[in-house]
Design an enzyme around this catalytic site. Structure first.
Site, PDB file in Angstrom:
ATOM      1  N   THR A  10       0.818  -1.219   0.000  1.00 37.75           N
ATOM      2  CA  THR A  10       0.000   0.000   0.000  1.00 37.75           C
ATOM      3  C   THR A  10       0.850   1.267   0.000  1.00 37.75           C
ATOM      4  O   THR A  10       0.318   2.368  -0.152  1.00 37.75           O
ATOM      5  CB  THR A  10      -0.925   0.048   1.244  1.00 37.75           C
ATOM      6  OG1 THR A  10      -0.094   0.000   2.410  1.00 37.75           O
ATOM      7  CG2 THR A  10      -1.909  -1.101   1.258  1.00 37.75           C
ATOM      8  N   ASP A  59      -4.257  -8.247   8.085  1.00 36.64           N
ATOM      9  CA  ASP A  59      -3.246  -7.764   9.033  1.00 36.64           C
ATOM     10  C   ASP A  59      -2.260  -8.905   9.261  1.00 36.64           C
ATOM     11  O   ASP A  59      -2.626  -9.966   9.761  1.00 36.64           O
ATOM     12  CB  ASP A  59      -3.934  -7.365  10.355  1.00 36.64           C
ATOM     13  CG  ASP A  59      -2.955  -6.719  11.330  1.00 36.64           C
ATOM     14  OD1 ASP A  59      -1.756  -7.060  11.307  1.00 36.64           O
ATOM     15  OD2 ASP A  59      -3.406  -5.873  12.127  1.00 36.64           O
ATOM     16  N   ASN A  86       8.035  -7.736   2.775  1.00 37.82           N
ATOM     17  CA  ASN A  86       8.358  -6.318   2.891  1.00 37.82           C
ATOM     18  C   ASN A  86       7.617  -5.624   4.033  1.00 37.82           C
ATOM     19  O   ASN A  86       8.164  -4.718   4.662  1.00 37.82           O
ATOM     20  CB  ASN A  86       8.011  -5.639   1.547  1.00 37.82           C
ATOM     21  CG  ASN A  86       7.959  -4.132   1.672  1.00 37.82           C
ATOM     22  OD1 ASN A  86       8.974  -3.464   1.801  1.00 37.82           O
ATOM     23  ND2 ASN A  86       6.739  -3.590   1.658  1.00 37.82           N
ATOM     24  N   TYR A 152      13.543  -2.024  17.292  1.00 38.16           N
ATOM     25  CA  TYR A 152      13.461  -2.094  15.817  1.00 38.16           C
ATOM     26  C   TYR A 152      14.697  -2.822  15.272  1.00 38.16           C
ATOM     27  O   TYR A 152      14.586  -3.724  14.427  1.00 38.16           O
ATOM     28  CB  TYR A 152      13.347  -0.695  15.206  1.00 38.16           C
ATOM     29  CG  TYR A 152      13.357  -0.756  13.687  1.00 38.16           C
ATOM     30  CD1 TYR A 152      12.268  -1.278  12.990  1.00 38.16           C
ATOM     31  CD2 TYR A 152      14.469  -0.330  12.950  1.00 38.16           C
ATOM     32  CE1 TYR A 152      12.283  -1.372  11.591  1.00 38.16           C
ATOM     33  CE2 TYR A 152      14.488  -0.421  11.554  1.00 38.16           C
ATOM     34  CZ  TYR A 152      13.398  -0.937  10.890  1.00 38.16           C
ATOM     35  OH  TYR A 152      13.414  -1.039   9.512  1.00 38.16           O
ATOM     36  N   PRO A 182      18.317  -2.042   3.120  1.00 38.84           N
ATOM     37  CA  PRO A 182      18.464  -0.620   2.811  1.00 38.84           C
ATOM     38  C   PRO A 182      18.877   0.187   4.035  1.00 38.84           C
ATOM     39  O   PRO A 182      18.583  -0.185   5.178  1.00 38.84           O
ATOM     40  CB  PRO A 182      17.051  -0.189   2.382  1.00 38.84           C
ATOM     41  CG  PRO A 182      16.230  -1.443   2.290  1.00 38.84           C
ATOM     42  CD  PRO A 182      16.900  -2.449   3.181  1.00 38.84           C
ATOM     43  N   GLY A 183      19.501   1.318   3.754  1.00 42.29           N
ATOM     44  CA  GLY A 183      19.712   2.348   4.769  1.00 42.29           C
ATOM     45  C   GLY A 183      18.556   3.326   4.701  1.00 42.29           C
ATOM     46  O   GLY A 183      17.454   2.990   4.245  1.00 42.29           O
ATOM     47  N   GLU A 188       6.708   6.284   3.999  1.00 42.78           N
ATOM     48  CA  GLU A 188       5.871   6.649   5.152  1.00 42.78           C
ATOM     49  C   GLU A 188       6.476   6.135   6.465  1.00 42.78           C
ATOM     50  O   GLU A 188       5.912   6.304   7.539  1.00 42.78           O
ATOM     51  CB  GLU A 188       4.456   6.081   4.963  1.00 42.78           C
ATOM     52  CG  GLU A 188       3.725   6.769   3.824  1.00 42.78           C
ATOM     53  CD  GLU A 188       2.316   6.245   3.612  1.00 42.78           C
ATOM     54  OE1 GLU A 188       1.824   5.466   4.446  1.00 42.78           O
ATOM     55  OE2 GLU A 188       1.710   6.621   2.601  1.00 42.78           O
ATOM     56  N   PHE A 189       7.628   5.464   6.357  1.00 43.35           N
ATOM     57  CA  PHE A 189       8.292   4.835   7.504  1.00 43.35           C
ATOM     58  C   PHE A 189       8.440   5.780   8.705  1.00 43.35           C
ATOM     59  O   PHE A 189       8.084   5.426   9.832  1.00 43.35           O
ATOM     60  CB  PHE A 189       9.669   4.352   7.028  1.00 43.35           C
ATOM     61  CG  PHE A 189      10.503   3.650   8.049  1.00 43.35           C
ATOM     62  CD1 PHE A 189      10.350   2.290   8.298  1.00 43.35           C
ATOM     63  CD2 PHE A 189      11.483   4.340   8.761  1.00 43.35           C
ATOM     64  CE1 PHE A 189      11.145   1.635   9.231  1.00 43.35           C
ATOM     65  CE2 PHE A 189      12.278   3.694   9.702  1.00 43.35           C
ATOM     66  CZ  PHE A 189      12.104   2.341   9.932  1.00 43.35           C
TER      67      PHE A 189
HETATM   68  P1  NDP Z   1       5.968   2.274   4.569  1.00 48.48           P
HETATM   69  O1  NDP Z   1       5.440   2.697   5.880  1.00 48.48           O
HETATM   70  O2  NDP Z   1       5.878   3.223   3.432  1.00 48.48           O
HETATM   71  O3  NDP Z   1       5.296   0.877   4.131  1.00 48.48           O
HETATM   72  C1  NDP Z   1       5.076  -0.156   5.059  1.00 48.48           C
HETATM   73  C2  NDP Z   1       4.128  -1.191   4.484  1.00 48.48           C
HETATM   74  O4  NDP Z   1       3.963  -2.243   5.452  1.00 48.48           O
HETATM   75  C3  NDP Z   1       2.752  -0.629   4.202  1.00 48.48           C
HETATM   76  O5  NDP Z   1       2.290  -1.090   2.956  1.00 48.48           O
HETATM   77  C4  NDP Z   1       1.883  -1.208   5.316  1.00 48.48           C
HETATM   78  O6  NDP Z   1       0.563  -1.470   4.849  1.00 48.48           O
HETATM   79  C5  NDP Z   1       2.601  -2.544   5.593  1.00 48.48           C
HETATM   80  N1  NDP Z   1       2.269  -3.012   6.937  1.00 48.48           N
HETATM   81  C6  NDP Z   1       2.662  -2.475   8.123  1.00 48.48           C
HETATM   82  N2  NDP Z   1       2.081  -3.117   9.143  1.00 48.48           N
HETATM   83  C7  NDP Z   1       1.290  -4.081   8.593  1.00 48.48           C
HETATM   84  C8  NDP Z   1       0.411  -5.065   9.129  1.00 48.48           C
HETATM   85  N3  NDP Z   1       0.229  -5.183  10.457  1.00 48.48           N
HETATM   86  N4  NDP Z   1      -0.239  -5.888   8.286  1.00 48.48           N
HETATM   87  C9  NDP Z   1      -0.052  -5.764   6.942  1.00 48.48           C
HETATM   88  N5  NDP Z   1       0.745  -4.873   6.376  1.00 48.48           N
HETATM   89  C10 NDP Z   1       1.419  -4.021   7.186  1.00 48.48           C
HETATM   90  O7  NDP Z   1       7.501   1.891   4.852  1.00 48.48           O
HETATM   91  P2  NDP Z   1       8.692   1.298   3.930  1.00 48.48           P
HETATM   92  O8  NDP Z   1       8.255   1.075   2.547  1.00 48.48           O
HETATM   93  O9  NDP Z   1       9.864   2.144   4.182  1.00 48.48           O
HETATM   94  O10 NDP Z   1       8.940  -0.087   4.676  1.00 48.48           O
HETATM   95  C11 NDP Z   1       8.948  -1.343   4.049  1.00 48.48           C
HETATM   96  C12 NDP Z   1      10.011  -2.227   4.689  1.00 48.48           C
HETATM   97  O11 NDP Z   1      11.284  -1.631   4.504  1.00 48.48           O
HETATM   98  C13 NDP Z   1       9.843  -2.412   6.198  1.00 48.48           C
HETATM   99  O12 NDP Z   1      10.060  -3.770   6.507  1.00 48.48           O
HETATM  100  C14 NDP Z   1      10.952  -1.543   6.798  1.00 48.48           C
HETATM  101  O13 NDP Z   1      11.402  -2.030   8.036  1.00 48.48           O
HETATM  102  C15 NDP Z   1      12.010  -1.686   5.718  1.00 48.48           C
HETATM  103  N6  NDP Z   1      13.043  -0.647   5.695  1.00 48.48           N
HETATM  104  C16 NDP Z   1      12.684   0.684   5.623  1.00 48.48           C
HETATM  105  C17 NDP Z   1      13.663   1.648   5.624  1.00 48.48           C
HETATM  106  C18 NDP Z   1      13.346   3.100   5.622  1.00 48.48           C
HETATM  107  O14 NDP Z   1      14.207   3.917   6.027  1.00 48.48           O
HETATM  108  N7  NDP Z   1      12.155   3.508   5.176  1.00 48.48           N
HETATM  109  C19 NDP Z   1      15.101   1.279   5.613  1.00 48.48           C
HETATM  110  C20 NDP Z   1      15.344  -0.137   5.710  1.00 48.48           C
HETATM  111  C21 NDP Z   1      14.343  -1.046   5.728  1.00 48.48           C
HETATM  112  P3  NDP Z   1      -0.788  -1.104   5.660  1.00 48.48           P
HETATM  113  O15 NDP Z   1      -0.457  -0.008   6.626  1.00 48.48           O
HETATM  114  O16 NDP Z   1      -1.756  -0.691   4.591  1.00 48.48           O
HETATM  115  O17 NDP Z   1      -1.180  -2.385   6.311  1.00 48.48           O
HETATM  116  C1  8X3 Z   2      15.298   1.670   8.601  1.00 48.37           C
HETATM  117  C2  8X3 Z   2      16.618   2.345   8.510  1.00 48.37           C
HETATM  118  O1  8X3 Z   2      18.389   3.562   9.837  1.00 48.37           O
HETATM  119  O2  8X3 Z   2      16.076   4.114  10.327  1.00 48.37           O
HETATM  120  O3  8X3 Z   2      15.444   0.293   8.638  1.00 48.37           O
HETATM  121  O4  8X3 Z   2      16.992   2.008  11.012  1.00 48.37           O
HETATM  122  S1  8X3 Z   2      17.027   3.041   9.991  1.00 48.37           S
END
Ligand code: NDP
Ligand code: 8X3
Length: 241
Positions: A10, A59, A86, A152, A182-183, A188-189
């Site tokens: 999403t 979920d 992911n 985390y 990734p770093g 939306e993280f």
């Molecule tokens: P976003 O917040 O943009 O996306 C996260 C996704 O995870 C959304 O689609 C959300 O969907 C889904 N999600 C979260 N909780 C649930 C749940 N309980 N059930 C189903 N789906 C869920 O973040 P990113 O794209 O950045 O994150 C994706 C991955 O990358 C994660 O694992 C994150 O740890 C990792 N990552 C991110 C980094 C960053 O700096 N952004 C760096 C390194 C790794 P919905 O809310 O609709 O359920």
């Molecule tokens: C997300 C990257 O540096 O915020 O996994 O932990 S960091």
């Protein structure tokens, strides 16, 4: 045409990966809790790239919902070639003595238990066909730690261990396992990490050019484009900054 199941499609990396793979030889199963966004994504892919998209709205923290979703797949969608683990999140940023139990549980239940639940359902479908590829989205937080990142980082260390463990178990069934770490990446993280505080989220990326979701989608597409005998085990990607 191959089938890829992407969890957390999403937003961020998951959404960008769905759009990238749809430009190649993939039909897609997209998952997440926000159904409206999954429906928008499906429409976009069908119109722009003429690929089939199947929505699973659940979920990932609930094993019951995961099992029900995978069991609901029509026969043609059960031949999953690629699972992209992911879906994940960081919630809160506190010293360990100030940690919020509910934040910890959300992270552990999503980033560790959720990955296990979906893998437990999809991996047997791959083993049956002696073919497949699991791509785990880890993090540099899976091999290093930073102040306030305690839980985390622990969940991403678990992902790192699981990726290696899965590879040991799966390669003998001709199933590849790749971990992508990734770093800093602007999605939306940080909005989720700071519980909706957009200002704090924006500050995370102040003065640097972070990675973008499309950069990671590119790497995922690359690992999935390798010849049958090649398994890329790990990719670690950081912004230059
Ligand atoms: P976003 O917040 O943009 O996306 C996260 C996704 O995870 C959304 O689609 C959300 O969907 C889904 N999600 C979260 N909780 C649930 C749940 N309980 N059930 C189903 N789906 C869920 O973040 P990113 O794209 O950045 O994150 C994706 C991955 O990358 C994660 O694992 C994150 O740890 C990792 N990552 C991110 C980094 C960053 O700096 N952004 C760096 C390194 C790794 P919905 O809310 O609709 O359920
Ligand atoms: C997300 C990257 O540096 O915020 O996994 O932990 S960091």
């Amino acid at each position: 045409m191959r089938i890829a199941l992407i969890t957390g499609a999403t937003s961020g990396i998951g959404r960008a990966t769905a759009l990238k793979l749809a430009q190649g030889d993939f039909n897609l199963i997209v998952t997440g809790r926000r159904k409206d966004r999954l429906e928008e994504l499906k429409k976009e892919i069908e119109v722009k790239y003429k690929k089939d998209v199947h929505i699973l709205n659940f979920d990932i923290r609930s094993n019951e919902q995961v099992e029900k979703a995978i069991d609901s797949l029509p026969e043609r969608w059960r031949k999953i070639d690629v699972l992209v683990n992911n879906a994940g999140l960081a919630v809160g940023l506190n010293h360990i003595q100030d940690g919020v139990i509910d934040d910890w549980e959300r992270m552990i239940d999503t980033n560790v238990k959720g990955v296990l639940y979906i893998t437990r359902k999809v991996a047997p479908l791959m083993v049956e066909r002696e073919s497949g590829h699991i791509v785990n989205i880890g993090s540099i937080a899976g091999v290093s730690v930073y102040e306030n990142g305690n839980v985390y980082c622990a969940t991403k260390h678990a992902m790192h261990a699981l990726s290696q463990g899965m590879r040991e178990d799966m390669l003998k069934h001709n199933i590849k396992v790749t971990e992508i770490r990734p770093g800093m990446l602007e999605t939306e993280f940080s909005i989720i990490r700071f519980k909706g505080d957009a200002e704090k989220a924006k500050n995370t990326y102040k003065g640097v050019t972070p990675l973008f979701a499309e950069d990671i989608a590119e790497s995922i597409n690359f690992v999935l484009s390798q010849p049958a005998h090649v398994c890329i085990n790990d990719i670690e990607i950081t912004p230059i900054a």
